[in-house]
Design a protein around this motif. Structure first.
Motif, short mmCIF file in Angstrom:
data_model
loop_
_atom_site.label_atom_id
_atom_site.label_comp_id
_atom_site.label_asym_id
_atom_site.label_seq_id
_atom_site.Cartn_x
_atom_site.Cartn_y
_atom_site.Cartn_z
N ILE A 194 2.98 -11.90 -27.01
CA ILE A 194 2.59 -13.07 -27.81
C ILE A 194 3.21 -12.98 -29.20
O ILE A 194 3.73 -13.98 -29.72
N SER A 195 3.17 -11.79 -29.81
CA SER A 195 3.76 -11.62 -31.14
C SER A 195 5.27 -11.87 -31.10
O SER A 195 5.82 -12.53 -31.99
N THR A 196 5.94 -11.35 -30.06
CA THR A 196 7.37 -11.58 -29.94
C THR A 196 7.67 -13.07 -29.76
O THR A 196 8.63 -13.60 -30.35
N GLY A 197 6.85 -13.74 -28.95
CA GLY A 197 7.05 -15.18 -28.76
C GLY A 197 6.86 -15.97 -30.05
O GLY A 197 7.64 -16.88 -30.35
N LEU A 198 5.83 -15.61 -30.82
CA LEU A 198 5.61 -16.28 -32.10
C LEU A 198 6.77 -16.03 -33.06
O LEU A 198 7.16 -16.93 -33.82
N ALA A 199 7.31 -14.80 -33.05
CA ALA A 199 8.45 -14.50 -33.91
C ALA A 199 9.66 -15.34 -33.51
O ALA A 199 10.40 -15.83 -34.38
N ARG A 200 9.86 -15.53 -32.21
CA ARG A 200 10.98 -16.35 -31.77
C ARG A 200 10.77 -17.81 -32.15
O ARG A 200 11.71 -18.50 -32.56
N ILE A 201 9.52 -18.27 -32.04
CA ILE A 201 9.23 -19.64 -32.46
C ILE A 201 9.48 -19.80 -33.96
O ILE A 201 10.06 -20.79 -34.41
N ALA A 202 9.04 -18.80 -34.76
CA ALA A 202 9.25 -18.88 -36.20
C ALA A 202 10.72 -18.85 -36.56
O ALA A 202 11.13 -19.43 -37.57
N ALA A 203 11.54 -18.15 -35.73
CA ALA A 203 12.97 -18.10 -35.98
C ALA A 203 13.71 -19.35 -35.49
O ALA A 203 14.92 -19.45 -35.65
N GLY A 204 12.96 -20.28 -34.89
CA GLY A 204 13.58 -21.52 -34.44
C GLY A 204 13.95 -21.54 -32.97
O GLY A 204 14.52 -22.55 -32.50
N ASP A 205 13.65 -20.48 -32.23
CA ASP A 205 13.96 -20.45 -30.80
C ASP A 205 12.78 -21.05 -30.04
O ASP A 205 11.81 -20.36 -29.70
N LEU A 206 12.85 -22.33 -29.78
CA LEU A 206 11.75 -23.02 -29.10
C LEU A 206 11.84 -22.92 -27.59
O LEU A 206 11.06 -23.56 -26.89
N THR A 207 12.80 -22.13 -27.08
CA THR A 207 12.85 -21.90 -25.63
C THR A 207 11.93 -20.77 -25.20
O THR A 207 11.83 -20.47 -24.01
N ALA A 208 11.27 -20.11 -26.16
CA ALA A 208 10.39 -18.98 -25.84
C ALA A 208 9.18 -19.48 -25.05
O ALA A 208 8.54 -20.46 -25.42
N ARG A 209 8.87 -18.78 -23.98
CA ARG A 209 7.69 -19.08 -23.16
C ARG A 209 6.99 -17.77 -22.81
O ARG A 209 7.64 -16.73 -22.67
N LEU A 210 5.69 -17.82 -22.66
CA LEU A 210 4.91 -16.65 -22.31
C LEU A 210 4.66 -16.61 -20.81
O LEU A 210 4.40 -17.66 -20.19
N PRO A 211 4.70 -15.42 -20.19
CA PRO A 211 4.44 -15.31 -18.75
C PRO A 211 2.93 -15.35 -18.50
O PRO A 211 2.12 -15.26 -19.42
N PRO A 212 2.53 -15.48 -17.24
CA PRO A 212 1.08 -15.45 -16.92
C PRO A 212 0.47 -14.09 -17.24
O PRO A 212 1.13 -13.05 -17.15
N PHE A 213 -0.80 -14.10 -17.63
CA PHE A 213 -1.55 -12.89 -17.93
C PHE A 213 -2.73 -12.77 -16.97
O PHE A 213 -3.18 -13.76 -16.37
N ASP A 214 -3.25 -11.55 -16.87
CA ASP A 214 -4.40 -11.30 -16.00
C ASP A 214 -5.71 -11.75 -16.63
O ASP A 214 -6.61 -12.20 -15.93
N LEU A 215 -5.82 -11.59 -17.93
CA LEU A 215 -7.07 -11.93 -18.62
C LEU A 215 -7.17 -13.43 -18.84
O LEU A 215 -6.18 -14.09 -19.21
N ALA A 216 -8.37 -13.96 -18.65
CA ALA A 216 -8.57 -15.40 -18.82
C ALA A 216 -8.35 -15.83 -20.26
O ALA A 216 -7.78 -16.90 -20.52
N GLU A 217 -8.79 -15.00 -21.24
CA GLU A 217 -8.61 -15.36 -22.64
C GLU A 217 -7.13 -15.44 -23.01
O GLU A 217 -6.70 -16.39 -23.69
N LEU A 218 -6.35 -14.45 -22.56
CA LEU A 218 -4.93 -14.46 -22.86
C LEU A 218 -4.20 -15.57 -22.11
O LEU A 218 -3.20 -16.11 -22.59
N THR A 219 -4.70 -15.91 -20.93
CA THR A 219 -4.11 -17.02 -20.19
C THR A 219 -4.30 -18.33 -20.95
O THR A 219 -3.39 -19.18 -21.01
#
Length: 461
Positions: A194-219
């Protein structure tokens, strides 16, 4: 502004678990000490009852046998099977006088309890308390059987048992912290993604996507993150499209204005020069005193035409699509070197092949360089301006360095820099304008050549 120290979440949770575990161990130790104290008092109460009963039997035997030999009280028989280290058996008469006392010695221990534990134990408990039971025969009270334990012995036993618990705590608590930290590190591993994805979003890379997680909260966080990234990508794409249309409209207006100036203003200036030449010929024959005014009109018209040529060149640059980006930029730099008359030296260097560059990118890069050179020469007062254009596998990088005034507000917030930002944004690129390491200003532009599709952060943190 004072900043609070930041701790790693795993460390913070591990410390909290350690604190809770230590509190639980302390509660268990306190419960054990209370239970042990109650058991010790119950034991001496039981021994006191046994001693009192034994003495009653002894006195009864004396009376039954009518023996003149007085062997009462005799604590030896009972001490043989109830005595423990530090235990004292006493028979006290009805007048409070100690008639007989029997005590066992305290064992010699190598490690005595610390003074702080001794003070704590004596303050919390009463290790020297006596247990007394009356000795009664035929309704007559003969005295009391008193049993007590040496406080030092009882404190040492409590410290021995507490030391075992402290040893167990010293071994179990670090092991528990290690296991908890490892479990938390494994459970919180997706937060790195999640932190890496946010860093990529902040750098302007809007192609960043997060994979599925096991925990419901993280999902839930992943769904919101991906939705936000898609929304931002769509919004920026629409903004870039609108910016491209506005820039195209602006360029069309510039070309239209350039045609109007060339057709109307340019012809008018040419006519003024022709009239000034004709008037000079007439003045040379009829009125020589007007020759200076005629020459002045001709010089003014020539200066205005030179200024017009520069304005037309800025409004309508050479056709980059026909000449190519490299030739167009070389011509632009040569023109600035010619107009500066040695006051500012412009250099340019190319790294890569630019023939296959899309026309839209070429035209916008030309405009960006044009605005940057104008800022460096007119606003920053630079004497040296170095340009470098490099082609990479998936992006094109432009670097412009000068030795001018980097703190000039006009160079940082003028319309030229705003126009450059709009063009870079339209191409989904990145622009930075900062003070150079050796003084002056450093402009950096990075434009992607091909946008990749949405990519999930599949690598493990």
């Amino acid at each position: 502004m004072w900043n609070r120290p930041r701790f790693d979440l795993k460390v913070r949770l591990t410390l909290r678990v350690a604190a809770v575990s230590a509190a639980c161990f302390a509660a268990i130790s306190a419960y054990f000490l209370i239970t042990a104290d109650r058991a010790a008092h119950a034991r001496i109460d039981e021994i006191a009852a046994i001693v009192a009963k034994t003495l009653e039997l002894q006195q009864g035997k004396v009376l039954w046998t009518a023996s003149p030999r007085a062997d009462f009280p005799n604590l030896d028989p009972v001490s043989a099977y109830v005595m423990t280290p530090g235990l004292c058996l006493t028979f006290r008469g009805t007048n409070g006088e100690m008639i007989q006392r029997f005590c066992s010695g305290a064992p010699v221990t190598a490690d005595s309890p610390p003074q702080i534990f001794t003070a704590f134990y004596h303050g919390l408990f009463d290790p020297g308390r006596e247990a007394a039971r009356p000795v009664i025969l035929r309704g007559i009270k003969l005295g009391e059987a008193v049993v007590s334990v040496d406080p030092a012995v009882q404190t040492a036993e409590a410290w021995h048992e507490a030391g075992r618990l402290m040893l167990a705590l010293a071994i179990a608590l670090p092991l528990l912290c290690v296991l908890v930290y490892a479990a938390l590190a494994r459970a919180l591993r997706p937060t790195r993604l999640i932190s890496t994805g946010l860093a990529r979003i902040a750098a302007g890379d809007l192609t960043a996507r997060l994979p599925p997680f096991d925990l419901a909260e993280l999902t839930a966080v992943r769904d919101v993150f991906n939705h936000l990234a898609e929304s931002l990508d769509t919004a920026l794409a629409e903004r870039a499209e609108l910016t491209r249309k506005l820039i195209a409209l602006q360029d069309e207006e510039r070309r239209h204005l350039a045609r109007e100036l060339h057709d109307e203003f340019g012809q008018s200036l040419a006519a003024i020069r022709a009239l000034a030449a004709s008037a000079r010929q007439t003045a040379a024959q009829e009125c020589p005193s007007l020759l200076g005014e005629c020459d002045g009109i001709a010089r003014t018209a020539s200066g205005m035409m030179e200024t017009l040529r520069g304005a037309l060149f800025r409004l309508r640059p050479p056709d980059v699509e026909e000449l190519g980006l490299v030739a167009s930029l070389e011509g632009l730099v040569a023109g600035w070197n010619g107009r500066s008359r040695g006051e500012t030296r412009f250099t340019i260097r190319f790294d890569g092949t630019f023939e296959t560059l899309p026309a839209t990118i070429s035209a916008n890069l030309y405009r960006i360089v044009q605005e940057a050179l104008t800022n460096a020469a007119k606003h920053a007062g630079a004497t040296k301006v170095n340009l470098e254009l490099a082609m990479h596998a998936d992006e094109i990088a432009l670097a412009i360095d000068d030795d001018g005034r980097s703190t000039d507000p006009a160079a940082k917030s003028g319309m030229g820099l705003l126009g450059m930002r709009e063009r870079v944004a339209a191409l989904r690129g990145r622009l930075s304008f900062e003070a150079g390491p050796q003084g002056g200003s450093a402009l950096r532009v990075v434009i992607p050549l091909a946008s990749s599709g949405p990519q999930a952060l599949e690598h493990a943190a």
